[in-house]
Design a protein around this motif. Structure first.
Motif, mmCIF file in Angstrom:
data_model
loop_
_atom_site.group_PDB
_atom_site.id
_atom_site.type_symbol
_atom_site.label_atom_id
_atom_site.label_comp_id
_atom_site.label_asym_id
_atom_site.label_seq_id
_atom_site.Cartn_x
_atom_site.Cartn_y
_atom_site.Cartn_z
ATOM 1 N N SER B 227 0.839 -1.195 0.000
ATOM 2 C CA SER B 227 0.000 0.000 0.000
ATOM 3 C C SER B 227 0.873 1.244 0.000
ATOM 4 N N GLU B 241 1.545 11.722 -9.105
ATOM 5 C CA GLU B 241 0.144 11.487 -9.435
ATOM 6 C C GLU B 241 -0.082 11.546 -10.941
ATOM 7 N N PHE B 353 -0.262 2.409 -7.713
ATOM 8 C CA PHE B 353 -1.429 2.211 -6.847
ATOM 9 C C PHE B 353 -2.568 3.090 -7.350
ATOM 10 N N TYR B 355 -5.376 5.809 -7.026
ATOM 11 C CA TYR B 355 -5.364 7.004 -6.198
ATOM 12 C C TYR B 355 -6.336 6.799 -5.036
ATOM 13 N N PRO B 356 -5.869 6.983 -3.766
ATOM 14 C CA PRO B 356 -6.738 6.684 -2.616
ATOM 15 C C PRO B 356 -7.915 7.651 -2.522
ATOM 16 N N GLU B 357 -9.036 7.096 -2.106
ATOM 17 C CA GLU B 357 -10.240 7.929 -2.010
ATOM 18 C C GLU B 357 -10.068 9.069 -1.027
ATOM 19 N N LEU B 360 -4.150 11.540 -1.206
ATOM 20 C CA LEU B 360 -2.815 10.943 -1.071
ATOM 21 C C LEU B 360 -2.198 11.250 0.290
ATOM 22 N N GLU B 363 -3.737 9.402 3.122
ATOM 23 C CA GLU B 363 -3.451 7.970 3.085
ATOM 24 C C GLU B 363 -2.066 7.653 3.646
#
Ligand SMILES: Nc1ncnc2c1ncn2[C@@H]1O[C@H](COP(=O)(O)OP(=O)(O)OP(=O)(O)O)[C@@H](O)[C@H]1O
Ligand SMILES: [Mg+2]
Lengths: 553, 366
Positions: B227, B241, B353, B355-357, B360, B363
């Motif tokens: 992760s 990103e 990975f 993109y985290p909800e 970034l 996370e």
């Protein structure tokens, strides 16, 4: 606006050396002039009257036996207190029951009930026809040494519980956990690790209970019967000789007081010096036996015994007086009482005297005690001075209060213009001041010096530090210190009896009623005690309410 | 024999969920670390294994035996506390001899044991000293010796080096591992210091907010973080990103912010999805300005710090993103601030990975 100016002025003053040290010096001078020196000088001015008793061997014998009784009972009772009080404190701090909070509050009750009322209550419970004796047909325990022992246990037990609950809450659990992970059962861990680490608190609680037992006069007098310990003997002698043979009375009194004072100081010094060196007497390990003591069944029976002792010997006897008080509510006694007729007018007056006295003494303890506590905790005049005053402040605590009262009386009677009420204030101040200074010193010591220094580096002046750091962090201790002073003053009988001739406080009235020096019916006495207890409960519940949840720091 | 296994373990303190349905197996004779930021539940997990607190739900096994209802003194564990918890009223000797005494060992036998463990931690001279007369390093050794003398087969260590200064800490950590290995013990070592965990552990469990997010050897965690959180927490990483421009059987082309396109491998991402490319600083290579290969990133040197063995450059990319590049100081050419620079990397060494909800920063923050 205005208070802000005062604040600024105090801030400015506090950063100058002179005013700051004047405050501390004033506190020291007042302590010496009002509390420590008068009783010492008082007894020395009467030193030569002691010859009187030397040619009275029977009287001397009686005095010595009474003194010995005092110490025997005190040593014994405080040992029982520790044996029963530690499991109780353990139960309160470690238990999981929802009722613990209530039990914690209940444990304080015998402590705040004026001891004279407590004495009468116990008399009813153990000896009166309606008490537990009813079960046995006749009086189970008649007045005398056994009842005195039970009485002293009842009012000193809560002291040990209070001190040990505080100590257990402060204790770092990690030590005990480490012991468990190394293989010790809960009982072994408590005995070999927790108790030795808490030894200073154990010693302190023992000394406090000891001193309290030695001093108590009012209630003891009520339950003593023909038996005499030191305070009872002094009171009896006053009744027998004060008028008929004043010089002999003085001689006997000085002799007895002096021996009581010297022996208790010696015992105190002994415990202080050797208590901390003494490694706990039992150092062996009995893992398998103690393991049996640790688990569910054994723990449950230990807790049950603790609770039975608490309810049967401490709580119920303390409140037993509620029965006649309750009965009095439904007959003419109540209206008599509230109309203030007959003996009741004295009662109400004494109540006013008692509470006014307690209020004044509390304020005075605060005013002259706070700088003293700060001086000791922060060693403002160096380590030596701090240690010296730490010991001196505690001296009045361990001197039997009736002896203290007698010595004070001898000193102040040289100043004829001093009104009796002021004399009472001085006597109660001397007795209560140590409690306040003790609890405040401990509270200040718990605040790390870092905190104070941090405030200074952030720009606070000394007064500002005191106001914004020390006071808020010790609010709880100040309040509980004040309550101790207040209730202790309302309870105090020995010193009061010794210094007054005309004024009466509430406990004195109760003693006179119970002893039938004044014709009072059992219902009168019950109601009189009941009112005192209700007032004390109100004080206790107020404290609980005000400090709820604040004990965290 | 003594594996340690926890199954679906949950522990709450009021509203705070300190441990959330945790599953973990620590093998026999393994040196295992619990690693995670402050407050993530490491101490709570360790205390549950020791039996010092009780779980709300779940099971704990030592060997084949379920120990949930076994009191701590019977779990055959040794616990070393962060503050050591040496008994202040006992000497070094009495502290170490405490376990044998309360376990009723034979007197002769326990004397031998105490001598042995004190020998082991090289503290044989200060037998009569009280804890307050010892240095932090000595106290730490005594705490370990005490746990060993009690016959522990499993050592539970809660930040055992946290109170020591950096130099002593670096020395002692290898000793700890060696000792555990020599004595064939299982050790569970709690720390929030990733370099400590990396250098001494056989395996590491990384924790976050009451959950275990990845378990693996130090190499696995470093090479294949599962992760973004682990990629950031273990070692150092650059995060870039972008979004997926082409997806072809796990072979991806990512269009980064600013327009540059890079190739990488990753599963489960579809066209147009937002993604984050993670690149370790030492993976970035410096190329000639004329470089025409794949995965080109151009930028300007913004900051340089000389760290002895390595030089660390902060590069401002054309997209205004910053990346960190680390180069050996003596074998490669040096750059100056303001120099233009062309970077590249091998696609296999980057990680992709989604993109985290939560965003970034949220996370990866500890
Ligand atoms: N006795 C307790 N009462 C209430 N909350 C607690 C208690 N012990 C731990 N917590 C909470 O549980 C969470 C996990 O705590 P824990 O001590 O396990 O963290 P940790 O990973 O050991 O952190 P650190 O690295 O700071 O020691 C924290 O949010 C903490 O506040
Ligand atoms: Mg922790």
């Amino acid at each position: 606006m205005n208070s802000r100016k005062i604040n600024d002025a105090l801030n400015a003053l506090s950063s100058k050396k002179a005013p700051k040290y004047t405050t501390y010096l004033a506190a020291i001078v007042l302590f010496l002039a009002l509390i420590l020196l008068p009783p010492i000088l008082g007894i020395f001015t009467k030193f030569d009257t002691m010859q009187q008793i030397l040619n009275q061997p029977t009287l001397m014998n009686r005095a010595l036996i009474a003194i010995a009784n005092s110490f025997m009972i005190a040593l014994l009772v405080s040992a029982f207190d520790v044996i029963a009080g530690v499991p109780m404190a353990w139960f309160i701090t470690r238990g999981k029951s929802r009722w613990l909070n209530i039990i914690d509050t209940l444990a304080d009750i015998p402590f705040i009930v004026p001891t004279a009322a407590l004495g009468y209550s116990l008399l009813l419970f153990w000896n009166g026809p309606e008490g537990i004796s009813a079960l046995f047909g006749g009086s189970l325990i008649s007045p005398g040494w056994l009842l005195i022992t039970l009485l002293h246990f009842t009012f000193s037990f809560p002291i040990v519980v209070r001190v040990m609950v505080g100590a257990l809450l402060d204790y770092k659990m990690e030590f005990e956990r480490a012991s468990r992970t190394l293989g010790a059962s809960p009982f072994t861990a408590a005995r070999t690790v927790t108790m030795p680490i808490l030894r200073p608190s154990l010693i302190a609680s023992y000394i406090l209970a000891f001193a309290r037992s030695l001093s108590e006069t009012g209630a003891t007098f009520i339950v003593a019967g023909l038996f005499e310990n030191g305070p009872v003997f002094l009171q009896n002698i006053k009744n027998e000789l004060a008028v008929s043979n004043p010089p002999l009375y003085e001689g006997v009194t000085v002799f007895t007081s002096l021996i009581l004072i010297v022996v208790s100081l010696a015992i105190f010094a002994f415990i202080r010096i050797f208590g901390s060196r003494l490694r706990l007497p039992i150092r062996g390990f009995w893992p398998s036996f103690e393991r049996k003591l640790s688990y569910k069944k054994a723990e449950a029976s230990r807790n049950s015994i603790t609770l039975i002792v608490f309810f049967l010997i401490v709580l119920i006897p303390s409140l037993f007086v509620a029965l006649p008080a309750f009965e009095a509510l439904f007959n003419p006694t109540l209206s008599e009482a509230f109309s203030g007729s007959g003996i009741w007018s004295d009662y109400w007056q004494s109540l006013v005297v008692s509470y006014a006295l307690a209020g004044i003494v509390t304020v005075l303890s605060f005013v002259i005690g706070l700088p003293m506590a700060l001086m000791i905790a922060r060693k403002r005049f160096g380590k030596f001075t701090a240690n010296m005053f730490d010991i001196l402040v505690n001296v009045p605590l361990i001197v039997p209060s009736i002896a203290l009262g007698v010595s004070l009386k001898f000193f102040w009677q040289n100043f004829a213009f001093i009104p009796e009420f002021l004399l009472l204030v001085f006597a109660h101040l001397a007795i209560t001041y140590p409690y306040f200074v003790r609890s405040m010193t401990a509270a200040f010591e718990r605040i790390s010096l870092d905190m104070e220094e941090a405030a200074r580096t952030l720009g606070a002046k000394p007064f500002g530090v005191f106001k914004t750091i020390m006071l808020p962090l010790t609010k709880y201790s100040i309040l509980s210190g004040a309550i101790i002073v207040f209730t202790r003053s309302v309870s105090e009988t020995g010193a009061t009896l010794a210094v007054v001739t005309t004024l009466q406080t509430a406990p004195v009235v109760i003693v006179n009623w119970v002893k039938q020096f004044v014709p009072a019916t059992p219902l009168d006495i019950g109601l009189g005690c009941g009112i005192l207890i209700v007032l004390s409960l109100a004080v206790l519940l107020t404290l609980r309410f005000v400090t709820r949840g604040k004990a965290r720091y | 024999m003594p594996d340690v296994r926890v199954v679906n373990l949950t522990k709450k303190f009021g509203d705070i969920v300190a441990l959330d349905n945790v599953n973990l197996t620590v093998h026999d004779k393994e040196y295992f670390s619990l690693l995670g930021p402050s407050g993530c539940g490491k101490t709570t997990l360790l205390k549950l294994i020791a039996g010092l607190i009780e779980p709300d739900s779940g099971e704990i096994y030592i060997g084949d035996k379920r120990v949930d209802n076994v009191p701590p003194e019977d779990r055959e564990i040794g616990f070393v506390f962060q503050t050591f918890a040496l008994f202040p009223h006992m000497t070094v000797w009495e502290n170490v001899n405490y376990g044998p005494k309360v376990k009723n060992f034979d007197e002769k036998e326990s004397e031998t044991i105490v001598h042995e463990v004190l020998e082991l931690v090289k503290l044989h001279e200060r037998l009569g000293a009280y804890p307050n007369e010892l240095s932090g390093g000595m106290m730490q050794r005594i705490a370990v010796a005490r746990a060993l003398a009690a016959g522990a087969k499993i050592l539970l260590l809660d930040e055992p080096l946290g109170q020591l200064d950096a130099k002593v800490r670096n020395e002692i950590r290898y000793e700890m591992r060696k000792m555990a290995k020599d004595l064939n013990l299982t050790a569970i070592h709690v720390t929030h210091d990733q370099s400590e965990a990396m250098s001494i552990s056989d395996r590491i469990a990384v924790m976050k907010k009451g959950k275990i997010v990845q378990v693996g050897t130090p190499q696995e965690l470093y090479m294949n973080p599962a992760s973004l959180f682990v990629a950031n927490f273990i070692g150092e990483s650059n995060f870039l990103e972008g979004s997926v421009a082409e997806a072809n059987n796990g072979e991806l082309v990512i269009e980064l912010r600013g327009g540059a396109k890079v190739h990488a491998f990753g599963k489960g991402l579809a066209r147009d999805e937002r993604a984050v490319v993670v690149i370790r600083p030492e993976v970035l290579t410096v190329e000639k300005p004329s470089y025409r290969g794949k995965n080109v990133l151009r930028g300007v040197v913004e900051k340089i710090s000389f760290e002895g063995t390595f030089i660390r450059y902060v590069i401002r990319l054309e997209s205004e993103d910053f990346v960190i590049v680390i180069k050996p100081s003596l074998t490669e050419r040096w750059f100056d601030i303001g120099d233009s620079i062309t970077l590249s990397f091998e696609s296999e060494k980057a990680h992709i990975f989604a993109y985290p909800e939560a965003g970034l920063m949220e996370e990866i923050s500890v």
